[in-house]
Write an enzyme that holds these catalytic residues in place. Structure first.
Site, PDB file in Angstrom:
ATOM      1  N   ASP A 106      -4.197  -4.528  -4.619  1.00  0.00           N
ATOM      2  CA  ASP A 106      -3.442  -3.286  -4.901  1.00  0.00           C
ATOM      3  C   ASP A 106      -2.064  -3.512  -5.504  1.00  0.00           C
ATOM      4  OD1 ASP A 106      -5.619  -2.303  -3.484  1.00  0.00           O
ATOM      5  OD2 ASP A 106      -4.461  -1.687  -1.738  1.00  0.00           O
ATOM      6  N   ASP A 143       0.809  -1.217   0.000  1.00  0.00           N
ATOM      7  CA  ASP A 143       0.000   0.000   0.000  1.00  0.00           C
ATOM      8  C   ASP A 143       0.846   1.273   0.000  1.00  0.00           C
ATOM      9  OD1 ASP A 143      -2.535   1.189  -0.181  1.00  0.00           O
ATOM     10  OD2 ASP A 143      -2.638   1.519   1.985  1.00  0.00           O
ATOM     11  N   ASP A 153     -11.839   1.327   6.522  1.00  0.00           N
ATOM     12  CA  ASP A 153     -10.855   1.540   5.471  1.00  0.00           C
ATOM     13  C   ASP A 153      -9.638   2.311   5.974  1.00  0.00           C
ATOM     14  OD1 ASP A 153     -12.322   0.376   3.269  1.00  0.00           O
ATOM     15  OD2 ASP A 153     -13.656   2.099   3.406  1.00  0.00           O
TER      16      ASP A 153
END
Length: 337
Positions: free
Chosen positions: A160, A122, A311
């Site tokens: 991701d 991330d 989130d």
């Protein structure tokens, strides 16, 4: 191609010990295998996937019942009684995986997992972390695969990871390492006899040009995976995701895909675009998990993001991945099923 082939692709994972399972079908048959379940077994919500009776949502239901919040508890059952993916964490992912595998085996169901430990995860943002280098990831992934063993499982691989290389967030000096590790992960997991692997490919608003994903997905080993995953932890509507996925699939010689429908019942937030993905208000649960998608390219609707997990620390939320019961209740209350 029959629309039921994609159903069979995943339903084959729950075949009984009497019938037996194959590690793969004839490539010309698109891995289609007849569904084999006990005639006496009533399908659980979200079948063929396992529902964790000790999930955060299930525990919250019992807590609220004990506190007299019976109406809220009843609404939250819309999450508690449906299968959501397990995201094993920590340096040793085996305990959580074994718990899910053992629970699923008792009900002749398939366990859902997300492998999420790639180095430089991330880009250092809300879900920063991941394994400490190449050898750390290999060891972690090895334990992940060991814990699954010969159980029926579906793994969404590294949300991701590919999209962050496409958008430039993951710096070029890490690309070769990441491609190598993703390819090795696919090989390791596909070496298991009854595991399906879907490599994450982002979502339509993140990488607007689906063609830009094709070469990175190939370099990461998509040809050896069962397909790709879309909309993980995001909110795009089913129609938008299917249309986008069809374009990616066409460029990948017909690869199938799975879709995260955990929170897309209202579609994406149309304002506040910079953080439209982060705990947006007014959202709802989407289509319940199922292999009956009505689309020959879509192998399953899945709740990959755990509905009710934050989130990140935005809009009053706790840290990423932390259970947030009131947000979960809002998602469930607005659901249309």
């Amino acid at each position: 191609m029959s629309r039921y082939r994609s159903l069979a692709l995943l339903a084959a994972l729950v075949c009984t010990a009497v019938v037996g399972c194959s590690s793969g079908a004839d490539p010309g048959e698109g891995s289609a295998v007849r569904v084999a379940t006990s005639a006496a077994a009533a399908p659980a919500p979200g079948a063929p996937f396992w529902v964790d009776p000790e999930s955060d949502a299930a525990r919250q239901v019992e807590l609220w019942r004990g506190q007299g919040r019976t109406a809220d508890a009843q609404v939250l059952r819309r999450i508690a009684e449906r299968p959501v993916a397990t995201w094993p964490s920590g340096d040793d992912p085996r305990p959580g995986i074994r718990k899910a595998v053992e629970g699923a085996a008792k009900e002749k169901r398939t366990a859902l997992f997300v492998a999420y430990d790639i180095p430089h995860r991330d880009c250092g943002k809300y879900s920063a972390g991941g394994a400490d280098g190449v050898e750390g990831y290999r060891a972690w992934l090895g334990m992940f695969a060991e814990a699954i063993g010969d159980a029926p499982a579906l793994v969404v691989l590294e949300p991701d990871a590919v999209a962050h290389m496409v958008d430039g967030c993951t710096t070029p000096d890490h690309h070769a390492e990441r491609y190598q590790l993703l390819g090795e992960a696919i090989e390791r997991l596909k070496g298991l006899p009854r595991t399906k692997v879907y490599l994450d490919a982002g979502n339509p608003s993140w990488i607007p040009d689906p063609q830009s994903l094709v070469e990175p997905l190939r370099r990461a080993g998509i040809d050896r995976a069962d397909g790709f995953a879309l909309n993980v932890s995001n909110f795009h509507t089913d129609a938008t995701v299917r249309a986008y996925g069809a374009k990616v699939s066409q460029a990948l010689d017909g690869k199938h895909f799975v879709m995260d429908t955990s929170r897309n019942g209202e579609g994406p937030l149309l304002d506040g675009r910079d953080q439209a993905w982060c705990n947006p208000p007014g959202r709802s649960l989407g289509a319940p998990p199922s292999v009956r998608t009505g689309d020959p390219l879509v192998d399953a609707y899945l709740w990959i993001k755990r509905p009710g997990d934050s989130d990140g620390p935005c809009r009053g939320g706790p840290s990423a991945g932390t259970w947030w019961p009131e947000y979960a209740l809002g998602l469930a209350r607005r659901a249309r099923f």
